[in-house]
Design an enzyme around this catalytic site. Sequence first.
Site, PDB file in Angstrom:
ATOM      1  N   THR A  90       0.799  -1.508   0.414  1.00  0.00           N
ATOM      2  CA  THR A  90      -0.202   0.185  -0.263  1.00  0.00           C
ATOM      3  C   THR A  90       1.009   1.634   0.260  1.00  0.00           C
ATOM      4  OG1 THR A  90      -1.977  -1.349   1.447  1.00  0.00           O
ATOM      5  CG2 THR A  90      -1.967   1.027   1.159  1.00  0.00           C
ATOM      6  N   LYS A 145      -7.175   1.216  -3.050  1.00  0.00           N
ATOM      7  CA  LYS A 145      -6.786   0.779  -2.110  1.00  0.00           C
ATOM      8  C   LYS A 145      -6.798   1.889  -0.630  1.00  0.00           C
ATOM      9  CE  LYS A 145      -5.246  -1.460   1.177  1.00  0.00           C
ATOM     10  NZ  LYS A 145      -4.296  -2.460   1.848  1.00  0.00           N
TER      11      LYS A 145
END
Length: 263
Positions: free
Chosen positions: A93, A165
């Site tokens: 991420t 995300k």
Amino acid sequence: MEKIAFLGLGSMGAPMAHRLLAAGHSLTVWNRTGAKAAPLVTAGARLAESPADAIRDADVVITMLADPAAAHAVAEAVVPALRPGTHWIDTSTVGPDTIRDLAARLPDGVTLTDAPVMGSVDRAEAGELWILAGGCPLPAPVRTVLGHLGHITECGAPGSGAALKLVLINAVIGGVALVSETLRLGQTLGLPAELVRTELAKGPLSGAVARTFAEASHFPISLAAKDVSLATAHTSLPLLDAVHTLLTAHPHLAAQDLSRLRP
């Protein structure tokens, strides 16, 4: 079967790598702390001495790293060693800006797929991650490898998986923070904790309530704070700014799961 190099064997990377090894892939692994690779080596993986050594013969390179700084540091080592025809999948991420930076550095003939995942350690172990893939259509080897890890959602252009995300994980973090505060309010008002939890779980916050009390997840508060910072860097998000303050207010909890926010 594709030869895979897996870089980053933290709480999420290790079970993901185990899934690929169990699927029959030839697997080479690297981690900054080499001792974390021991269970995978015992199971049949090769331990590389460096990131460049790990990717030397790989068809597919997978990275699962903590933050943009770690991604850039690994890129310094691996980009010069990438061969034409290699597929790089980043499951970290790190946000769309970092993905674009990494993609701009690739040699000709190398693809980069941003494929961050939703789900914690339990879903990684079970091969049930929710994979948000940018850079579609996906190359066949990439689709095959990701299929061992969970369900793939094709998001669109390069960077779109990384962008989605940030949206989804910040909804989760913000939801847990809100549930934690409402639990504290109930406590202050003298209500039984179980009563408040049960009734909250009947409403639209049911998913956030479940995550607030999750027992098999491990999403360190420090990484949650990093994910909020990545989001607030893009636009004004006053509520998430307040959540970031909450996440960083107790440094001694930084390594603990997000559920520790609850009173």
